[in-house]
Design an enzyme around this catalytic site. Structure first.
Site, PDB file in Angstrom:
ATOM      1  N   GLU A   1      -6.212  -3.151   1.448  1.00  0.00           N
ATOM      2  CA  GLU A   1      -5.442  -1.928   1.192  1.00  0.00           C
ATOM      3  C   GLU A   1      -5.221  -1.794  -0.308  1.00  0.00           C
ATOM      4  O   GLU A   1      -4.943  -2.776  -0.991  1.00  0.00           O
ATOM      5  CB  GLU A   1      -4.063  -1.941   1.866  1.00  0.00           C
ATOM      6  CG  GLU A   1      -4.056  -1.799   3.363  1.00  0.00           C
ATOM      7  CD  GLU A   1      -2.635  -1.767   3.933  1.00  0.00           C
ATOM      8  OE1 GLU A   1      -1.684  -1.424   3.181  1.00  0.00           O
ATOM      9  OE2 GLU A   1      -2.474  -2.092   5.127  1.00  0.00           O
TER      10      GLU A   1
ATOM     11  N   GLU B   1       0.020  -8.159   6.746  1.00  0.00           N
ATOM     12  CA  GLU B   1       1.237  -8.287   5.939  1.00  0.00           C
ATOM     13  C   GLU B   1       2.361  -9.023   6.674  1.00  0.00           C
ATOM     14  O   GLU B   1       3.332  -8.436   7.151  1.00  0.00           O
ATOM     15  CB  GLU B   1       1.708  -6.923   5.457  1.00  0.00           C
ATOM     16  CG  GLU B   1       0.703  -6.246   4.551  1.00  0.00           C
ATOM     17  CD  GLU B   1       1.194  -4.950   3.944  1.00  0.00           C
ATOM     18  OE1 GLU B   1       0.491  -4.424   3.062  1.00  0.00           O
ATOM     19  OE2 GLU B   1       2.279  -4.465   4.327  1.00  0.00           O
TER      20      GLU B   1
END
Length: 489
Positions: A395, A207
């Protein structure tokens, strides 16, 4: 109400029973061609995933390990940030977290009990290089050898993320310094060389926007800075440069057959209606709204719209930067939680983002808007724009206001609802032939949720933070059944 009840459950019920006993059809059923009591023929639709589809769970080192001062681990930016008053909920820190540093075998047993084939974990950079570079720490490397060995002994394949936000604090300037990208490349190469005989699947960074924009532009995450636009954009460039140098270093040091990707939380642009014009608008938005991260990585350049928008504040780069940044990937990992709805619009962009109304549903975390279709469009948009060889959902999960009963149970039906709907949409992507190879649920355990501290629970195992005992939730039972059947349940 009583009169209505008598009518529904009295005379009407009696008449229905009598009709059933005599084989008489009632008017409503007669019109449908079915006699009362005659069952419909159920034709189940299979929501089975392709053979070989991989199911797993995800965690991150600072969120679960604890043991921040043990075995030579160096201090990180999150150690400093979490210990700064007012930066995290209730002053929570990752000093102990889930104590997985000592309980990793116990947590691996939780994975084995679920039946997962894979586990996405991250390595704490500062356990390997306490200063971020220089002399490696053998105790840190030995620890991750033990963790990986235990997973492999239990039949679980590790997928390792090299950087999940816990930056060694000793690196001067952090991500403002271009040298940090080079230090990351060296660290990635060291890990690939010394753990690559056991780990065959690597992810460079997790991320990008969260450790660049949120840390240096917005200040919500470590180190908590609010830099001017141009300086913040340069931090973003150093982030994708680190990824690219990491890819090159892994390939140079790992055995053949090693697969390399990243775990990115690209903005998921969902067409408001699935018509051609809105679908095209969503893909245009995907490319532009992710211009500084995933688009730059997949296309090996900054697109003109991005450079024009930022003008003098656009990042600066050196001639060979994009040779590294644009390195070919074996897979793209995508973290998916919420949708961004997009519609077609007149104008140079060809799209507009539709703002959610205040009534839009969300989970326990206010930012976690529910949009199951986002996981389908995350796969479809990336595949149709950039054609990666493979994709993983690295995720997906949600927070819930979990309550542990005296019997040691957690009935997180809202999480089961959320996961079931998202996995159903993921099945749609798999059924349509997109190269989606696996799914990692976030998260195995309740843990330290960054600025939210311990106020939000994302795990499918409840952690009592006083005793550190783990309890499987209803969602763990659901996920175990999904894995066993390789299908939505």
């Amino acid at each position: 109400m009583k009169a209505i009840s008598r009518r529904l459950f009295g005379k009407t019920a009696a008449a229905t029973a009598a009709a059933a006993a005599t084989g008489v059809t009632l008017p409503g059923l007669a019109a449908s061609g079915l006699a009362f009591g005659q069952s419909y023929e159920r034709k189940p639709v299979s929501l089975k995933f392709p053979e070989g589809f991989k199911w797993g769970c995800s965690t991150a080192s600072y969120q679960i390990e604890g043991a921040v001062k043990e075995d030579g681990r160096g201090e990180t930016n999150w150690d400093i940030f979490a210990h700064t008053p007012g930066k995290t909920h209730n002053g929570d820190t990752g000093d102990v977290a889930d104590d997985s540093y000592h309980r990793y075998k116990e947590d691996a047993l939780l994975l084995k009990n679920l039946g997962v084939q894979t586990y996405r974990m991250s390595i704490a950079w500062s356990r390997i290089f306490p200063e971020g570079k220089g002399t490696p720490n053998p105790k840190g490397l030995d620890y991750y050898h033990r963790v990986v060995d235990d997973l492999l002994a239990k039949g679980i394949t590790p997928y390792v993320t090299l950087f999940h936000w816990d930056l060694p604090a000793a690196l001067p300037g952090g991500w403002q310094n271009r040298d940090t990208s080079k230090a990351f490349g060296d660290y990635a190469g060291y890990m690939a060389k010394h753990l690559g005989d056991k780990v065959k699947n690597w992810m460079t960074t997790n991320e990008l926007t969260c450790f660049t924009d949120l840390g240096y532009r917005i200040g919500q995450f470590a180190p908590g800075l609010k830099l001017p636009n141009g300086e913040a954009n340069q931090v973003c460039h150093h982030g994708i440069l680190a990824h690219g140098l990491g890819v090159q270093a892994i390939r140079a040091n790992a055995p053949s057959g090693t697969l390399v990707g990243l775990a990115e939380n690209a903005t998921v642009c969902v067409p408001v209606i699935e018509t051609e014009e809105h679908i095209k608008a969503a893909q245009k938005a995907t490319r532009l709204l992710n211009a500084q991260f995933l688009t730059a990585i997949m296309e090996g350049k900054y697109i003109e719209e991005y450079l024009k928008y930022h003008g003098a504040d656009a990042p600066k780069w050196e001639p060979d930067d994009f040779k590294a940044i644009g390195s070919k990937l074996d897979f793209v990992g995508h973290n998916v939680y919420t949708p961004t709805y997009v519609r077609a619009a007149d104008g140079p962009l060809g799209f507009a983002v539709v703002q959610n109304p205040s009534s839009y549903p969300h989970m326990a975390s206010p930012w976690l808007n529910i949009g199951p279709e986002s996981i389908y469009w995350a796969v479809r948009n990336v595949c149709e724009l950039w054609h990666p060889p493979a994709m993983y959902i690295t995720e997906n999960g949600c927070s819930s206001d979990d309550v542990l009963t005296p019997e040691g149970q957690v009935g997180d039906v809202d999480r089961v609802m959320y996961l079931r709907n998202y996995v159903t949409q993921l099945h749609r992507a798999a059924a349509e032939g997109y190269p989606i190879k696996g799914y990692f649920l976030w998260s195995l355990l309740d843990n330290f949720e960054w600025a939210d501290g311990y106020s939000k629970r994302f795990g499918i195992h409840y952690v009592d933070y006083k005793t550190l005992k783990r309890y499987p939730k209803l969602s763990a039972e659901w996920y175990k059944t999904v894995i066993a059947r390789n299908a939505v349940v």
